[in-house]
Design a protein around this motif. Structure first.
Motif, PDB file in Angstrom:
ATOM      1  N   LYS A   1       2.175   1.683  -3.516  1.00  0.00           N
ATOM      2  CA  LYS A   1       1.118   2.123  -4.417  1.00  0.00           C
ATOM      3  C   LYS A   1       0.813   3.607  -4.215  1.00  0.00           C
ATOM      4  O   LYS A   1       0.665   4.372  -5.192  1.00  0.00           O
ATOM      5  N   GLU A   2       0.722   4.018  -2.961  1.00  0.00           N
ATOM      6  CA  GLU A   2       0.444   5.422  -2.656  1.00  0.00           C
ATOM      7  C   GLU A   2       1.569   6.332  -3.142  1.00  0.00           C
ATOM      8  O   GLU A   2       1.341   7.507  -3.453  1.00  0.00           O
TER       9      GLU A   2
ATOM     10  N   ASN B   1       0.825  -1.210   0.000  1.00  0.00           N
ATOM     11  CA  ASN B   1       0.000   0.000   0.000  1.00  0.00           C
ATOM     12  C   ASN B   1       0.861   1.263   0.000  1.00  0.00           C
ATOM     13  O   ASN B   1       0.547   2.235  -0.701  1.00  0.00           O
TER      14      ASN B   1
END
Length: 202
Positions: free
Chosen positions: A65-66, A62
């Motif tokens: 991805k961010e 995550n």
């Protein structure tokens, strides 16, 4: 011609040693700091393809991805399925014997998995193979002989010294190795992780 039957049997037996890792602190705080540090130190561009070896619950996936990266994870079981449900590509494979093509990734993130390797020199060679020329490799491992006694954990087979890991990185072919310690305290006492970042040269 070598017969690897005994090795295969031994590796299959070691599957019984695997247990789900608890997730929480200090892992969350450490990754929240180390992911942006790695991106800044190596100027990793948006869209870079990154392999998270041992992706666990997907927290680092995550973060990647961010940050605009294209993350792929290696994981197993319920944790892998959870990551898939969150939209991530997950490969269920032994980190030392992947079927992934050469030079597939711009970055490889290898946090707290190499201590689980029975033959870390071989595993590091696999990481080197998967990394593109000029790509970035990050690894983080527990230090031996701390209050947490990581070398006694059920499926920790390679809890080496800081210079022991450094030697293996150099032998594998990585260059310009940066290393530092992550120090913190837990209920058992003071603990240390060794962190390394390096590149695969041309």
């Amino acid at each position: 011609m070598r017969d690897y039957t005994r090795l295969d049997n031994f590796l299959n037996e070691r599957l019984k040693d695997i247990y789900p890792e608890p997730f929480g602190e200090p892992a969350i705080s450490i990754m929240t700091q180390t992911v942006p540090k790695l991106m800044q130190d190596y100027n990793i561009p948006s869209g870079a393809k990154i392999l998270d070896v041992g992706c666990g619950h997907g927290f680092a996936l995550n973060l990647f991805k961010e940050a605009g990266l294209n993350p792929v994870g290696i994981g197993f079981g319920e944790e892998a399925e959870k990551c898939r449900q969150n939209g991530f590509e997950i490969i269920e494979t032994d980190m030392s014997f992947t079927d992934v093509p050469d030079e597939s990734f711009d970055v490889i993130w290898c946090r707290h998995v190499l201590e689980h390797s029975l033959f870390p020199f071989f595993t590091l060679s696999e990481m080197h193979r998967l990394l593109k020329v000029g790509g970035v490799f990050y690894m983080e491992v527990p230090a031996p002989e701390t209050a947490c006694a990581h070398e006694t954990n059920q499926n920790h087979y390679s809890v080496l010294t800081k210079n022991g890991w450094l030697s293996l990185l150099h032998r594998t072919g990585f260059v310009d190795v940066k290393m530092y310690d992550i120090n913190f305290s837990v209920p058992a006492g003071d603990d240390t992780y060794h962190a390394y970042s390096t590149i695969r040269p041309a």
